[in-house]
Structure formats: structure tokens, C-alpha cells
Motif scaffolding. Structure first.
Motif, PDB file in Angstrom:
ATOM      1  N   MET A 228       0.845  -1.194   0.000  1.00 12.20           N
ATOM      2  CA  MET A 228       0.000   0.000   0.000  1.00 12.20           C
ATOM      3  C   MET A 228       0.880   1.245   0.000  1.00 12.20           C
ATOM      4  O   MET A 228       1.886   1.303   0.705  1.00 12.20           O
ATOM      5  CB  MET A 228      -0.910   0.025   1.233  1.00 12.20           C
ATOM      6  N   ARG A 229       0.478   2.240  -0.798  1.00 13.31           N
ATOM      7  CA  ARG A 229       1.190   3.506  -0.814  1.00 13.31           C
ATOM      8  C   ARG A 229       0.698   4.397   0.329  1.00 13.31           C
ATOM      9  O   ARG A 229      -0.325   4.126   0.942  1.00 13.31           O
ATOM     10  CB  ARG A 229       0.975   4.214  -2.142  1.00 13.31           C
ATOM     11  N   THR A 230       1.433   5.468   0.587  1.00 16.03           N
ATOM     12  CA  THR A 230       1.033   6.402   1.640  1.00 16.03           C
ATOM     13  C   THR A 230      -0.360   6.951   1.367  1.00 16.03           C
ATOM     14  O   THR A 230      -1.186   7.065   2.279  1.00 16.03           O
ATOM     15  CB  THR A 230       2.036   7.567   1.738  1.00 16.03           C
ATOM     16  N   ALA A 231      -0.644   7.268   0.110  1.00 12.34           N
ATOM     17  CA  ALA A 231      -1.959   7.810  -0.244  1.00 12.34           C
ATOM     18  C   ALA A 231      -3.061   6.795   0.012  1.00 12.34           C
ATOM     19  O   ALA A 231      -4.173   7.151   0.424  1.00 12.34           O
ATOM     20  CB  ALA A 231      -1.972   8.249  -1.703  1.00 12.34           C
ATOM     21  N   ASP A 232      -2.771   5.508  -0.211  1.00  9.49           N
ATOM     22  CA  ASP A 232      -3.764   4.459   0.039  1.00  9.49           C
ATOM     23  C   ASP A 232      -4.091   4.379   1.536  1.00  9.49           C
ATOM     24  O   ASP A 232      -5.258   4.256   1.915  1.00  9.49           O
ATOM     25  CB  ASP A 232      -3.234   3.101  -0.436  1.00  9.49           C
ATOM     26  N   VAL A 233      -3.069   4.443   2.353  1.00 11.84           N
ATOM     27  CA  VAL A 233      -3.268   4.396   3.807  1.00 11.84           C
ATOM     28  C   VAL A 233      -4.039   5.627   4.275  1.00 11.84           C
ATOM     29  O   VAL A 233      -4.931   5.530   5.125  1.00 11.84           O
ATOM     30  CB  VAL A 233      -1.911   4.307   4.535  1.00 11.84           C
ATOM     31  N   ALA A 234      -3.724   6.765   3.703  1.00 16.40           N
ATOM     32  CA  ALA A 234      -4.420   7.995   4.071  1.00 16.40           C
ATOM     33  C   ALA A 234      -5.909   7.880   3.767  1.00 16.40           C
ATOM     34  O   ALA A 234      -6.761   8.245   4.593  1.00 16.40           O
ATOM     35  CB  ALA A 234      -3.804   9.187   3.343  1.00 16.40           C
ATOM     36  N   ARG A 235      -6.237   7.382   2.587  1.00 14.25           N
ATOM     37  CA  ARG A 235      -7.650   7.224   2.223  1.00 14.25           C
ATOM     38  C   ARG A 235      -8.356   6.224   3.136  1.00 14.25           C
ATOM     39  O   ARG A 235      -9.510   6.417   3.510  1.00 14.25           O
ATOM     40  CB  ARG A 235      -7.764   6.772   0.762  1.00 14.25           C
ATOM     41  N   ALA A 236      -7.675   5.160   3.506  1.00 15.19           N
ATOM     42  CA  ALA A 236      -8.293   4.103   4.310  1.00 15.19           C
ATOM     43  C   ALA A 236      -8.516   4.526   5.759  1.00 15.19           C
ATOM     44  O   ALA A 236      -9.360   3.953   6.453  1.00 15.19           O
ATOM     45  CB  ALA A 236      -7.427   2.843   4.269  1.00 15.19           C
ATOM     46  N   THR A 237      -7.772   5.517   6.218  1.00 13.48           N
ATOM     47  CA  THR A 237      -7.842   5.883   7.639  1.00 13.48           C
ATOM     48  C   THR A 237      -8.429   7.270   7.895  1.00 13.48           C
ATOM     49  O   THR A 237      -8.771   7.593   9.029  1.00 13.48           O
ATOM     50  CB  THR A 237      -6.437   5.848   8.264  1.00 13.48           C
ATOM     51  N   GLY A 238      -8.527   8.081   6.854  1.00 15.28           N
ATOM     52  CA  GLY A 238      -9.038   9.427   7.054  1.00 15.28           C
ATOM     53  C   GLY A 238      -7.992  10.433   7.471  1.00 15.28           C
ATOM     54  O   GLY A 238      -8.311  11.591   7.746  1.00 15.28           O
ATOM     55  N   TYR A 239      -6.747  10.007   7.533  1.00 14.16           N
ATOM     56  CA  TYR A 239      -5.655  10.939   7.802  1.00 14.16           C
ATOM     57  C   TYR A 239      -5.125  11.497   6.483  1.00 14.16           C
ATOM     58  O   TYR A 239      -5.339  10.911   5.413  1.00 14.16           O
ATOM     59  CB  TYR A 239      -4.508  10.235   8.543  1.00 14.16           C
ATOM     60  N   SER A 240      -4.423  12.614   6.572  1.00 16.20           N
ATOM     61  CA  SER A 240      -3.764  13.138   5.380  1.00 16.20           C
ATOM     62  C   SER A 240      -2.457  12.382   5.169  1.00 16.20           C
ATOM     63  O   SER A 240      -1.957  11.693   6.070  1.00 16.20           O
ATOM     64  CB  SER A 240      -3.472  14.630   5.545  1.00 16.20           C
ATOM     65  N   VAL A 241      -1.892  12.515   3.977  1.00 14.58           N
ATOM     66  CA  VAL A 241      -0.607  11.876   3.691  1.00 14.58           C
ATOM     67  C   VAL A 241       0.454  12.354   4.671  1.00 14.58           C
ATOM     68  O   VAL A 241       1.251  11.554   5.195  1.00 14.58           O
ATOM     69  CB  VAL A 241      -0.186  12.173   2.235  1.00 14.58           C
TER      70      VAL A 241
ATOM     71  N   THR B 109       1.362  -1.947   4.936  1.00 14.17           N
ATOM     72  CA  THR B 109       0.545  -3.160   4.955  1.00 14.17           C
ATOM     73  C   THR B 109      -0.776  -2.856   5.662  1.00 14.17           C
ATOM     74  O   THR B 109      -0.934  -1.785   6.281  1.00 14.17           O
ATOM     75  CB  THR B 109       1.265  -4.278   5.736  1.00 14.17           C
ATOM     76  N   PRO B 110      -1.732  -3.784   5.615  1.00 13.54           N
ATOM     77  CA  PRO B 110      -2.986  -3.574   6.343  1.00 13.54           C
ATOM     78  C   PRO B 110      -2.778  -3.342   7.837  1.00 13.54           C
ATOM     79  O   PRO B 110      -3.586  -2.666   8.482  1.00 13.54           O
ATOM     80  CB  PRO B 110      -3.767  -4.865   6.089  1.00 13.54           C
ATOM     81  N   LEU B 111      -1.689  -3.873   8.405  1.00 15.59           N
ATOM     82  CA  LEU B 111      -1.416  -3.655   9.824  1.00 15.59           C
ATOM     83  C   LEU B 111      -1.247  -2.172  10.136  1.00 15.59           C
ATOM     84  O   LEU B 111      -1.661  -1.698  11.199  1.00 15.59           O
ATOM     85  CB  LEU B 111      -0.167  -4.431  10.248  1.00 15.59           C
ATOM     86  N   HIS B 112      -0.641  -1.425   9.215  1.00 18.85           N
ATOM     87  CA  HIS B 112      -0.467   0.007   9.422  1.00 18.85           C
ATOM     88  C   HIS B 112      -1.828   0.700   9.472  1.00 18.85           C
ATOM     89  O   HIS B 112      -2.039   1.625  10.273  1.00 18.85           O
ATOM     90  CB  HIS B 112       0.381   0.618   8.305  1.00 18.85           C
ATOM     91  N   VAL B 113      -2.758   0.246   8.654  1.00 15.53           N
ATOM     92  CA  VAL B 113      -4.107   0.820   8.673  1.00 15.53           C
ATOM     93  C   VAL B 113      -4.771   0.541  10.013  1.00 15.53           C
ATOM     94  O   VAL B 113      -5.368   1.424  10.626  1.00 15.53           O
ATOM     95  CB  VAL B 113      -4.951   0.244   7.513  1.00 15.53           C
ATOM     96  N   HIS B 114      -4.670  -0.711  10.487  1.00 16.92           N
ATOM     97  CA  HIS B 114      -5.247  -1.054  11.781  1.00 16.92           C
ATOM     98  C   HIS B 114      -4.630  -0.203  12.894  1.00 16.92           C
ATOM     99  O   HIS B 114      -5.331   0.271  13.789  1.00 16.92           O
ATOM    100  CB  HIS B 114      -5.024  -2.535  12.080  1.00 16.92           C
ATOM    101  N   ALA B 115      -3.321  -0.023  12.840  1.00 16.48           N
ATOM    102  CA  ALA B 115      -2.639   0.736  13.888  1.00 16.48           C
ATOM    103  C   ALA B 115      -3.098   2.192  13.909  1.00 16.48           C
ATOM    104  O   ALA B 115      -3.311   2.777  14.980  1.00 16.48           O
ATOM    105  CB  ALA B 115      -1.128   0.660  13.697  1.00 16.48           C
TER     106      ALA B 115
END
Length: 238
Positions: free
Chosen positions: A1-14, A40-46
Motif C-alpha cells: 500500500m502507498r502512503t496515499a492508500d493508507v491515508a484514504r483508508a484511515t481518514g488521515y492526510s498523507v 501493509t494492512p497492519l499500518h491501517v489497523h494501527a
């Protein structure tokens, strides 16, 4: 997952994702040969867990807890999360006790000598030190009656009730300025109503913190049970 993907999945900005990684809220991302971060998905969960924890205990404590959860055994991590639930329950119990004390103050009858206490008796009843009662007196929170030529302190029903409120608020995490606000409101024309309002607002905030912690539950579980060869924990989150 890219930084932008994690941002979208969590509601945080890049930038927030990068900042939270730098602060240790999430594990360091892997880096590709060209230097791009890979999550990884773990970063999203965290990150989702952090949002809930921050709402429950504040951002500084949330950062500390998440770092602890990533290195603890499952038993230790579960105990740490249980501790947050227990802390919120204690604060709620103390706020409810303060409400009960307010009701007691309203019902108290003044001037009954058989209901008075010495400073030692009151300190023992509240589970505090006599020096604590003297400090509260200096702060104008609980004012005793003074008797005998030695100026020994005695506390009548009104002072005992006030001391119960102060003790409950202090045990519930209220600072002296907040306690003074509650106690000062008791002297106003709508004193008891104002004090009850303040305590209701406290209970509402505690409820919001509890809900934030509940929402973080599944993500916290994913962080706690993530694969770590040094802990022998179960498989990775989906």
C-alpha cells in the motif's frame, strides 16, 4: 500500500500518516529501491486504533500504549487495554459518587454536633491524609469549623458533604481549578444545578471516550495479534 492508500483508508492526510510513523504510532514502513514507502494492512489497523485510543486517553498516552502493544505479549497487551477500560470505569464511578455527594449536601441539616468530625476522622473516612484536607482548606474548597483554644478543626455536615464532593472529583482526575469551579457553583443562586450540570458534562465526555475505545476494539485486536516471531502470536490481520 502507498502512503496515499493508507491515508484514504484511515481518514488521515498523507502528511499525518508520515508524521504518525515518525512518532512511532505505526511501525516503520518498508522502503522500495527507489525510496518509496510500502505499507501493509497492519499500518491501517494501527492508525485506526490510534484514533480510538487518542479519543479515549489523549494522543500522548495513545502513542505510548501503541508502542507498548507492539512489543508486549498478548497477555500483557490485553491487560494494558483492559486497564484503559478500567480507568474509564473508575472515573465514571467517581463522577457518579460526586453526584451522590451533591444530593447528600442538599439533604444535609446544618448545626448538628453529633454529625461533626475531627480532621483525623474525616481524613480516614475519605481515605486521604490530614494534610490533604488542610491543602483543600488553603484552596478554599473545604472549610472546617474551628473549636477549642488549640484551634482544632471540626467539620460539620455541610463541610463533610463538600469534602466528599472534592474527594470524588480529585479521585476522578479533576484538577484544582475544575474542582474550584464545581465547589464555587454551590454558593450561587443555582449552585447545585450548576454543579450537577458540570458533572453531567463530565459523564458525557467519559461516555464519548468509552465509545471511542470501543470503536478501536477490532483494530487494537489486529495490532495485538499481528505476527511477531519473538512473541509467537497468531496470524496476521486480514
Amino acid at each position: 500500500m502507498r502512503t496515499a492508500d493508507v491515508a484514504r483508508a484511515t481518514g488521515y492526510s498523507v502528511q499525518q500518516v508520515r508524521d504518525l510513523e515518525r512518532l512511532g504510532v505505526i511501525p516503520p514502513a518498508a522502503r522500495s529501491d527507489n525510496g518509496y514507502r510500502s505499507y501493509t494492512p497492519l499500518h491501517v489497523h494501527a492508525l485506526r486504533a490510534y484514533r480510538g485510543l487518542a479519543g479515549a486517553v489523549g494522543p500522548v498516552e495513545a502513542r505510548r500504549l501503541l508502542a507498548e502493544l507492539r512489543t508486549a505479549t498478548i497477555a500483557e497487551a490485553a491487560a494494558a487495554v483492559d486497564g484503559v477500560h478500567a480507568r474509564l470505569a473508575r472515573e465514571r464511578e467517581e463522577a457518579l459518587r460526586a453526584q451522590q455527594a451533591l444530593q447528600g449536601i442538599q439533604a444535609e441539616e446544618d448545626g448538628r454536633d453529633d454529625d461533626s468530625m475531627t480532621i483525623t476522622q474525616l481524613a480516614e473516612a475519605l481515605g486521604v491524609r490530614s494534610s490533604t484536607l488542610r491543602f483543600w482548606e488553603e484552596e478554599g474548597l473545604v472549610l472546617p469549623e474551628r473549636v477549642t483554644t488549640l484551634r482544632a478543626r471540626r467539620y460539620g455536615p455541610a463541610a463533610i458533604g463538600a469534602a466528599r464532593v472534592v474527594a470524588a472529583l480529585r479521585a476522578g482526575g479533576y484538577g484544582i481549578p475544575a474542582v474550584r469551579e464545581v465547589m464555587g457553583s454551590l454558593d450561587g443562586p443555582d449552585g447545585l444545578q450548576d454543579a450537577r450540570r458540570i458533572l453531567r458534562e463530565r459523564l458525557d465526555r467519559l461516555a464519548a471516550r468509552s465509545v471511542a475505545l470501543l470503536r478501536a476494539g477490532a483494530d487494537l485486536a489486529a495490532v495485538v495479534t499481528a505476527v511477531d516471531p519473538t512473541r509467537g502470536t497468531p496470524g496476521p490481520p486480514e
